[in-house]
Write an enzyme that holds these catalytic residues in place. Sequence first.
Site, PDB file in Angstrom:
ATOM      1  N   ASP A  47      -3.545  -1.486  -7.047  1.00 38.93           N
ATOM      2  CA  ASP A  47      -3.893  -2.069  -5.741  1.00 38.93           C
ATOM      3  C   ASP A  47      -5.478  -2.639  -5.831  1.00 38.93           C
ATOM      4  OD1 ASP A  47      -5.000  -2.435  -3.133  1.00 38.93           O
ATOM      5  OD2 ASP A  47      -4.405  -0.273  -2.472  1.00 38.93           O
TER       6      ASP A  47
ATOM      7  N   TYR B 298      -2.853  -1.214   8.518  1.00 34.99           N
ATOM      8  CA  TYR B 298      -3.898  -2.022   8.828  1.00 34.99           C
ATOM      9  C   TYR B 298      -4.005  -2.115  10.117  1.00 34.99           C
ATOM     10  CZ  TYR B 298      -3.395  -4.285   3.940  1.00 34.99           C
ATOM     11  OH  TYR B 298      -3.100  -4.474   2.628  1.00 34.99           O
TER      12      TYR B 298
ATOM     13  N   SER C 224      -8.191  -2.420  -2.976  1.00 30.96           N
ATOM     14  CA  SER C 224      -8.850  -1.059  -2.914  1.00 30.96           C
ATOM     15  C   SER C 224      -9.810  -0.897  -3.960  1.00 30.96           C
ATOM     16  CB  SER C 224      -7.682   0.064  -3.008  1.00 30.96           C
ATOM     17  OG  SER C 224      -6.947   0.122  -1.754  1.00 30.96           O
TER      18      SER C 224
ATOM     19  N   ARG D 144       0.965  -1.128  -0.016  1.00 33.31           N
ATOM     20  CA  ARG D 144      -0.127  -0.144   0.032  1.00 33.31           C
ATOM     21  C   ARG D 144       0.931   1.154  -0.055  1.00 33.31           C
ATOM     22  NH1 ARG D 144      -5.099  -2.120   2.180  1.00 33.31           N
ATOM     23  NH2 ARG D 144      -6.359  -2.046   0.233  1.00 33.31           N
TER      24      ARG D 144
HETATM   25  P1  NAD Z   1      -8.986  -4.087   5.894  1.00 34.04           P
HETATM   26  O1  NAD Z   1      -9.987  -4.435   4.704  1.00 34.04           O
HETATM   27  O2  NAD Z   1      -7.963  -4.710   6.157  1.00 34.04           O
HETATM   28  O3  NAD Z   1      -9.993  -3.774   7.076  1.00 34.04           O
HETATM   29  C1  NAD Z   1     -11.104  -2.991   7.202  1.00 34.04           C
HETATM   30  C2  NAD Z   1     -11.254  -2.186   8.152  1.00 34.04           C
HETATM   31  O4  NAD Z   1     -11.412  -2.692   9.346  1.00 34.04           O
HETATM   32  C3  NAD Z   1     -10.001  -1.246   8.820  1.00 34.04           C
HETATM   33  O5  NAD Z   1     -10.190   0.082   8.405  1.00 34.04           O
HETATM   34  C4  NAD Z   1      -9.790  -1.645  10.047  1.00 34.04           C
HETATM   35  O6  NAD Z   1      -8.846  -0.712  10.608  1.00 34.04           O
HETATM   36  C5  NAD Z   1     -10.928  -2.142  10.696  1.00 34.04           C
HETATM   37  N1  NAD Z   1     -11.214  -2.847  11.764  1.00 34.04           N
HETATM   38  C6  NAD Z   1     -10.252  -4.164  11.963  1.00 34.04           C
HETATM   39  N2  NAD Z   1     -10.582  -4.378  13.315  1.00 34.04           N
HETATM   40  C7  NAD Z   1     -11.424  -3.768  13.628  1.00 34.04           C
HETATM   41  C8  NAD Z   1     -12.146  -3.652  14.978  1.00 34.04           C
HETATM   42  N3  NAD Z   1     -12.153  -4.531  15.917  1.00 34.04           N
HETATM   43  N4  NAD Z   1     -13.174  -2.630  15.163  1.00 34.04           N
HETATM   44  C9  NAD Z   1     -13.513  -1.698  14.019  1.00 34.04           C
HETATM   45  N5  NAD Z   1     -12.746  -1.598  13.036  1.00 34.04           N
HETATM   46  C10 NAD Z   1     -11.771  -2.753  12.873  1.00 34.04           C
HETATM   47  O7  NAD Z   1      -8.571  -2.680   5.569  1.00 34.04           O
HETATM   48  P2  NAD Z   1      -8.218  -1.825   4.113  1.00 34.04           P
HETATM   49  O8  NAD Z   1      -9.781  -1.237   3.625  1.00 34.04           O
HETATM   50  O9  NAD Z   1      -7.724  -2.885   3.145  1.00 34.04           O
HETATM   51  O10 NAD Z   1      -7.650  -0.509   4.439  1.00 34.04           O
HETATM   52  C11 NAD Z   1      -6.630  -0.664   5.429  1.00 34.04           C
HETATM   53  C12 NAD Z   1      -5.431   0.608   5.331  1.00 34.04           C
HETATM   54  O11 NAD Z   1      -4.541   0.838   4.076  1.00 34.04           O
HETATM   55  C13 NAD Z   1      -6.392   1.765   5.448  1.00 34.04           C
HETATM   56  O12 NAD Z   1      -5.567   2.434   6.525  1.00 34.04           O
HETATM   57  C14 NAD Z   1      -6.324   2.403   4.214  1.00 34.04           C
HETATM   58  O13 NAD Z   1      -6.359   3.683   4.356  1.00 34.04           O
HETATM   59  C15 NAD Z   1      -4.733   1.982   3.811  1.00 34.04           C
HETATM   60  N6  NAD Z   1      -4.852   1.955   2.348  1.00 34.04           N
HETATM   61  C16 NAD Z   1      -3.717   2.604   1.763  1.00 34.04           C
HETATM   62  C17 NAD Z   1      -3.486   2.761   0.421  1.00 34.04           C
HETATM   63  C18 NAD Z   1      -2.288   3.417  -0.334  1.00 34.04           C
HETATM   64  O14 NAD Z   1      -1.796   4.275   0.368  1.00 34.04           O
HETATM   65  N7  NAD Z   1      -2.020   3.085  -1.182  1.00 34.04           N
HETATM   66  C19 NAD Z   1      -4.409   2.031  -0.272  1.00 34.04           C
HETATM   67  C20 NAD Z   1      -5.662   1.645  -0.083  1.00 34.04           C
HETATM   68  C21 NAD Z   1      -5.768   1.538   1.495  1.00 34.04           C
END
Ligand code: NAD
Length: 389
Positions: A134, A233, A137, A126
């Site tokens: 990605d 994450y 996403s 990420r």
């Molecule tokens: P994910 O699918 O792994 O999880 C979904 C969400 O569930 C996450 O926000 C996580 O914090 C939340 N979660 C986990 N346990 C929890 C709990 N007990 N209670 C409440 N919420 C809980 O996550 P994702 O959507 O793949 O995104 C992960 C991270 O990656 C985020 O910070 C996102 O902003 C980041 N991201 C960065 C890029 C980039 O920079 N290229 C691209 C995509 C996502």
Amino acid sequence: MKVAVLKETFPGERRVALVPAAVAPLVKSGLEVVVESGAGLAAGSPDEAYRAAGAGIVSRDEAFAADCLLAVRACGAAGGCWPADRDRLRPGQVLIGMCDPLSSADACREAADRGATLFALELVPRITRAQSMDVLSSQANIAGYRAVLLAANTLPRILPMMTTAAGTVTPAKVLVLGAGVAGLQAIATAKRLGAQVSAYDVRPAVKEQVQSLGARFVELPIETGAAEAAGGYAKAMGEEFYARQRELLGKVVADSDVVVCTALIPGQRAPVLVTREMVSRMKPGSVIVDMAAERGGNCEGSQPDETVVIDGVTILGPTNLPAEAPIHTSQLYAKNVATFLAHLVKCGLPDVSLDDEICHDTLVARGGELVHPKVRERAGLPPQPGTGQ
Ligand code: NAD
């Protein structure tokens, strides 16, 4: 190099790894692209459209003869369809797709045993320069949108407030648990449909993003300082933490008409955020869409791809929402795959240099070995000495 797009065989999978628009730049870059006949049909791309973009249309046998195979689902992500594909792989053949590498390390090991060079797209780092590759996403974004539509269609009330001559209807209350990529899109979609939206995430950094979408961020009096791991994450927390979380979430869940659950921890069982007891406190007719059902579920009682009714509350556990909008999810996935493939070629595919972070993080198997440290660990193998992996 000959690159083949495989037709997906996983039940209900309607996406395709490359759409015609993504073929032309690859052909222009010097790759030969072939597409298994009918591969894009369910995603709105007939064979003629691929031909017009410069691809050859081939049988499945011919597709598997290519140097590099592109798939939406491979290894563990292909479930019961994997063994048939696995048995066709040959040494040195490159396979690129979603592989479920952290939960299905054994299937990845089978690809290694066949001598294939395997890249798992879920492992794209990420980082800014890899954003256009990605797949997590691009697919989660549309899944979040579809989850809200599913809830809206199941809910025996409407989402927006309406003031009419026959009376005023109050807006539905939608709670989104987990505000990552899918959750943020679910919030935005529910807002657009006129619901009163609140959201909760264990990562405090998310608060501003939730508020910028016009939703209320649910703050729980619970220490979350250690909840964010590297890469943004969420980290797995102890059972005591989750128990406290559920206790504090009880009232806001009970007060919601719709709960969309999206909370995940990479490579682990999803945390349970909504218990049966919490469900029983919701109003009859309420709807829970548990997007984590495939990973064990955020809601007790949810079942993958089933509709369960508990105390009048309908709990849905869809496991492949991206396949329900295959034209757009394929378009975005194809962009991810084409950018990734072009990057690998630049890095010397098939012998990509592991000095590059994107190659390093996504390469799972090569030369008959599982080479990805995390996948090796999950497969019960010791670290590889002196490989830089
Ligand atoms: P994910 O699918 O792994 O999880 C979904 C969400 O569930 C996450 O926000 C996580 O914090 C939340 N979660 C986990 N346990 C929890 C709990 N007990 N209670 C409440 N919420 C809980 O996550 P994702 O959507 O793949 O995104 C992960 C991270 O990656 C985020 O910070 C996102 O902003 C980041 N991201 C960065 C890029 C980039 O920079 N290229 C691209 C995509 C996502």
